[in-house]
Design an enzyme around this catalytic site. Structure first.
Site, PDB file in Angstrom:
ATOM      1  N   ASN A   8       3.152 -15.311  14.835  1.00  0.00           N
ATOM      2  CA  ASN A   8       2.550 -16.630  14.697  1.00  0.00           C
ATOM      3  C   ASN A   8       3.525 -17.712  15.202  1.00  0.00           C
ATOM      4  O   ASN A   8       4.569 -17.954  14.599  1.00  0.00           O
ATOM      5  CB  ASN A   8       2.215 -16.831  13.208  1.00  0.00           C
ATOM      6  N   LYS A  11       4.538 -20.554  12.691  1.00  0.00           N
ATOM      7  CA  LYS A  11       5.601 -20.231  11.732  1.00  0.00           C
ATOM      8  C   LYS A  11       6.961 -20.323  12.406  1.00  0.00           C
ATOM      9  O   LYS A  11       7.917 -20.839  11.832  1.00  0.00           O
ATOM     10  CB  LYS A  11       5.420 -18.795  11.224  1.00  0.00           C
ATOM     11  N   GLU A  32       0.622  -4.218   7.516  1.00  0.00           N
ATOM     12  CA  GLU A  32       0.631  -4.861   6.196  1.00  0.00           C
ATOM     13  C   GLU A  32       0.074  -3.897   5.160  1.00  0.00           C
ATOM     14  O   GLU A  32      -1.021  -3.369   5.325  1.00  0.00           O
ATOM     15  CB  GLU A  32      -0.188  -6.153   6.230  1.00  0.00           C
ATOM     16  N   ASP A  61       5.579 -14.015   4.929  1.00  0.00           N
ATOM     17  CA  ASP A  61       4.177 -13.772   4.596  1.00  0.00           C
ATOM     18  C   ASP A  61       3.681 -14.933   3.750  1.00  0.00           C
ATOM     19  O   ASP A  61       4.365 -15.372   2.818  1.00  0.00           O
ATOM     20  CB  ASP A  61       3.995 -12.443   3.849  1.00  0.00           C
ATOM     21  N   PHE A 177      -1.086 -25.363  11.994  1.00  0.00           N
ATOM     22  CA  PHE A 177      -1.872 -24.179  12.373  1.00  0.00           C
ATOM     23  C   PHE A 177      -2.630 -23.707  11.134  1.00  0.00           C
ATOM     24  O   PHE A 177      -2.465 -24.253  10.028  1.00  0.00           O
ATOM     25  CB  PHE A 177      -0.941 -23.082  12.917  1.00  0.00           C
ATOM     26  N   GLY A 178      -3.447 -22.700  11.330  1.00  0.00           N
ATOM     27  CA  GLY A 178      -4.146 -22.067  10.208  1.00  0.00           C
ATOM     28  C   GLY A 178      -4.911 -23.060   9.340  1.00  0.00           C
ATOM     29  O   GLY A 178      -5.713 -23.869   9.843  1.00  0.00           O
ATOM     30  N   HIS A 203       5.474 -25.153   1.459  1.00  0.00           N
ATOM     31  CA  HIS A 203       5.831 -23.839   0.925  1.00  0.00           C
ATOM     32  C   HIS A 203       6.905 -23.174   1.793  1.00  0.00           C
ATOM     33  O   HIS A 203       7.904 -22.670   1.307  1.00  0.00           O
ATOM     34  CB  HIS A 203       4.568 -22.979   0.871  1.00  0.00           C
TER      35      HIS A 203
END
Ligand code: ITT
Length: 218
Positions: A8, A11, A32, A61, A177-178, A203
């Site tokens: 990603n 990230k 995963e 993650d 993103f996301g 986070h």
């Protein structure tokens, strides 16, 4: 050199904004494990990636936990983003819930093959794995521990967790993103922040801060 294990780009951008040039991407789609917490997934990923590359690795993650949906989509966040899309997640929450509070959670899992000094912080070590498997004392199974009974691999992994609480809103912003466009923190969606601004409250930024402190002390 530290390998940031992710497929990603978003990230990676945030990790670089925090750790500068000390990281390089390891574009590795580690398998995963099926688990209901992101820490277990991250710990497994770190061991798998370390075995593959033989150099220090950091696996990231993360997931979105909607309080009114008992934490869903949580560890299934990527699947739900791919299938429903983030706007539908917002619409469902808005239609079904009076309170659209949610959290982002990120767990960073570090592994370099070395045994870490025991600390009161989350450390995944063989003794904990054995304890978890045998039900012996000290076998925490929550996300902060990472010593899961699923894993009988003794390679130590150190976990760093960051959480941010916010509100689901109609999508705003072009950055990030996301789920960032539907996640509002203090009046601003995370897609309305640049990587540095997001790191200051997010986070991932909180988990990166803990990791950086630990590395420095070590
Ligand atoms: P890697 O596993 O290769 O790192 P991924 O995108 O699959 O990439 P995750 O499984 O951790 O990473 O992500 C779970 C989902 O949560 C996925 O849909 C992401 O887009 C989303 N997500 C993760 N971190 C996020 C963040 O900071 N802001 C918004 N969405 C995020």
């Amino acid at each position: 050199m530290l390998r940031y294990v992710t497929t990603n780009e978003g990230k990676l951008r945030e990790a670089r904004a925090y750790l500068d040039d000390e990281v390089t991407q390891f574009d590795f789609d580690y398998p995963e494990v099926q688990a209901d917490d992101v820490a277990t997934v991250a710990a497994h990923g770190a061991r798998t990636a370390y075995r593959r590359v033989g150099e220090p690795v950091l696996v990231d993650d993360a997931g979105l936990f909607v309080e009114g949906f008992d934490g869903f989509p949580g560890p299934y966040s990527a699947f739900v983003e791919d299938t429903l899309g983030v706007e539908t997640v917002y619409r469902l929450a808005d239609a079904e819930l009076e309170d659209t509070s949610a959290s982002f959670r990120c767990v960073l899992a570090y592994c370099d093959g070395e045994p870490f000094d025991a600390t009161p912080d989350p450390v995944d070590r063989e003794d904990r794995v054995v304890a978890a498997a045998t039900g012996a004392d000290g076998a925490e199974t929550d996300a902060g521990d990472g010593g899961d009974a699923l894993d009988d691999d003794p390679i130590p992994v150190k976990l760093f967790e960051g959480v941010v609480r916010g509100e689901l809103v109609a999508p705003r912003g072009d950055g990030g993103f996301g789920y960032d466009p539907i996640f509002e923190y203090d009046g601003t969606t995370m897609a309305e922040m640049d990587a540095t601004e997001k790191n200051a409250v997010s986070h991932r930024g909180r988990a990166l801060e803990k990791f950086a402190e630990w590395v420095q002390q070590r």
